[in-house]
Design an enzyme around this catalytic site. Structure first.
Site, PDB file in Angstrom:
ATOM      1  N   ASN A 394      36.965  33.522  37.431  1.00 37.66           N
ATOM      2  CA  ASN A 394      38.256  32.427  37.571  1.00 37.66           C
ATOM      3  C   ASN A 394      39.486  33.059  37.381  1.00 37.66           C
ATOM      4  O   ASN A 394      40.191  33.218  38.485  1.00 37.66           O
ATOM      5  CB  ASN A 394      38.041  31.316  36.544  1.00 37.66           C
ATOM      6  CG  ASN A 394      38.485  30.023  37.288  1.00 37.66           C
ATOM      7  OD1 ASN A 394      39.549  30.125  37.990  1.00 37.66           O
ATOM      8  ND2 ASN A 394      38.389  28.931  36.782  1.00 37.66           N
ATOM      9  N   ASP A 395      40.236  33.212  36.384  1.00 39.38           N
ATOM     10  CA  ASP A 395      41.555  33.571  36.243  1.00 39.38           C
ATOM     11  C   ASP A 395      41.736  34.971  36.936  1.00 39.38           C
ATOM     12  O   ASP A 395      42.873  35.472  37.482  1.00 39.38           O
ATOM     13  CB  ASP A 395      41.854  33.503  34.669  1.00 39.38           C
ATOM     14  CG  ASP A 395      41.658  32.206  33.910  1.00 39.38           C
ATOM     15  OD1 ASP A 395      42.103  31.318  34.734  1.00 39.38           O
ATOM     16  OD2 ASP A 395      41.222  32.173  32.788  1.00 39.38           O
TER      17      ASP A 395
END
Length: 465
Positions: A394-395
């Site tokens: 994700n990040d």
């Protein structure tokens, strides 16, 4: 009982084996050999230690007892622990190293003549300095590792716990530790020694409590470094070559890794030391609750895009680890290769919850090492790839790190996934990652969200292929 000279030779051999172990663990291809060297080095170190303090029969009994006890416990833990819980395990091990350093320091301070350090109240100055530093760093490692374990295990909230004046307080307490060490060396007072230990335990808690969950990979490597320096300090106290070499190896490699991790996450190395990075104005402080349209699909849609691609880049993340989807992913990739589709893996340096997390998972699934590339090696290839298959990362794929100066991850190097012709993003929901912010990649025109368990979705795609 073996002589001091012979013990020194065997400790040196043990130290060399530890160096070879670290060298072997630097690559998945040689990691098994590295583990073997480490095991052999530890067996030699333990055996020599017990044979140096008594007769042969007594030493042999102790060697068998502790090798069996420790080996069985270690084997049980290694067998039972899932890969997703590896960071917690590492934090737990760090705490034991720190506590061992504290216990040895206490023993040496209360009974210095047993260690040839002098007599109570008249300990050699050099030994007292080494002992004090080893005890302080060991206490910090122990208490800090306990907090890291509780946060990673979910027993304590992963959110930063901060209060006004956090940094100045940490600086004051750290300074007081040096003052206490000076006073201890001057007076050799047992009261000051115990105060030093209490203060050191306290700063360990304060250093880790204000750190958010997303920064735990850096914390793990930093505590790894602390445990090494604690072992090295006690090694000098005991005049133990193996401990000095091992501690120096762990301490220096952990510090270097922490610096690399900080650079990869755009964090300040000095903030890590002081504690509190990722605090009130950092991770978790900004969450985008705006409802934005996304395109979602299923396994059939994903299989269609992949079948018509000439190149696919796999981007694994923590979601893959949680779902234990690495073996299913390998099967999917094998199917793609049979259709003459080029496949490679892109690994971000902080993907997962600890350094090398994704590399270990892929190696477990027997993914060829020459197909796995680090961020710097593969980032330029995304623009020429047909499909990027993001499975739980994700990040580390969030484009706002390059575009939004107000974002808490701004400046952090990320994988240029959005430059692919098509992006397939496997995720259970649109929930933010550990940084607590929305991922702009979800809403790109070329992104197709695949909402499902990572393992099941990957298996379904393989069937459709």
């Amino acid at each position: 009982m073996i002589s001091a000279n012979l013990s020194a030779v065997f400790y040196l051999i043990s130290g060399v084996l530890f160096i070879l172990a670290l060298r072997g663990l630097s690559s998945p291809e040689t990691s098994r050999q590295g583990n073997f060297f480490g095991i052999l080095g530890m067996i030699i170190a333990i055996t020599v230690t017990f044979f140096s303090i008594g007769n042969f029969s007594t030493g042999f009994v102790f060697v068998v007892i502790f090798l069996l006890a420790g080996g069985l416990v270690g084997a049980f833990i290694a067998y039972k622990i899932p890969m997703t819980a590896m960071p917690e395990l590492v934090a737990g091990f760090h705490s034991l190293v720190g506590l061992a350093a504290v216990f040895v320091a206490i023993s040496a301070f209360l009974n210095p003549d047993a260690f040839n350090l002098g007599t109570p109240g008249n300990i050699k100055l050099g030994s007292l300095i080494e002992m004090s530093i080893g005890a302080a760093v060991g206490a910090i490692t122990f208490s800090g590792s306990i907090i890291a374990f509780l946060k990673l295990q979910g027993i304590m909230s992963g959110s930063p716990i901060t209060f006004k004046g956090q940094h100045p307080l940490n600086v004051i307490i750290l300074t007081s530790i040096f003052v206490l060490i000076y006073l201890l060396c001057k007076s050799q007072s047992s009261n000051i020694f115990w105060i030093l230990l209490v203060v050191s335990f306290l700063i360990g808690f304060l250093l880790i409590i204000p750190i958010g969950g997303a920064d735990m990979p850096v914390v793990i490597s930093m505590l790894n470094s602390y445990s090494g320096w604690a072992a090295a300090g006690i090694g000098f106290t005991l005049e133990n070559t193996a401990l000095i070499i091992t501690g120096a190896l762990v301490g220096s490699s952990g510090a270097i890794l922490s610096y690399i991790m900080c650079k990869g996450m755009n964090r300040s190395f000095f903030n890590v030391i002081l504690g509190g990075f990722g605090g009130t104005d950092q991770l978790g402080a900004k969450k985008n609750t705006e409802q934005r349209p996304v395109k979602s699909g299923n396994a059939d849609d994903a299989a269609f895009l992949m079948k018509n691609a000439s190149s696919v880049i796999i981007v694994p993340g923590y979601g893959m680890a949680v779902a234990q989807a690495q073996h299913a992913l390998r099967e999917m990739v094998d199917t793609l290769k049979k259709n003459d589709i080029k496949v490679s893996y892109a690994i971000h340096p902080v993907a997962g919850r600890m350094p090398g997390h994704m590399n270990v998972l892929l190696a477990e699934a027997n993914v060829p090492y020459d197909e796995v590339f680090e961020l710097e090696e593969i980032n330029n290839d995304f623009a020429n790839a047909d499909v990027a298959f993001v499975i739980g990362a994700n990040d580390v794929t969030n484009p706002v790190a390059k575009t939004d100066p107000q974002s808490p991850i701004y400046g952090m190097p990320v994988l240029d996934v959005e430059k692919c012709k098509s992006v397939l993003f496997v995720k259970r929901s649109l929930s933010p990652g550990y940084a607590g912010i929305d991922n702009d990649l979800f809403y790109k025109e070329n992104t197709l969200m695949l909402f499902a368990d990572a393992k099941k979705m990957t298996e379904d795609i393989t069937k459709n292929l």
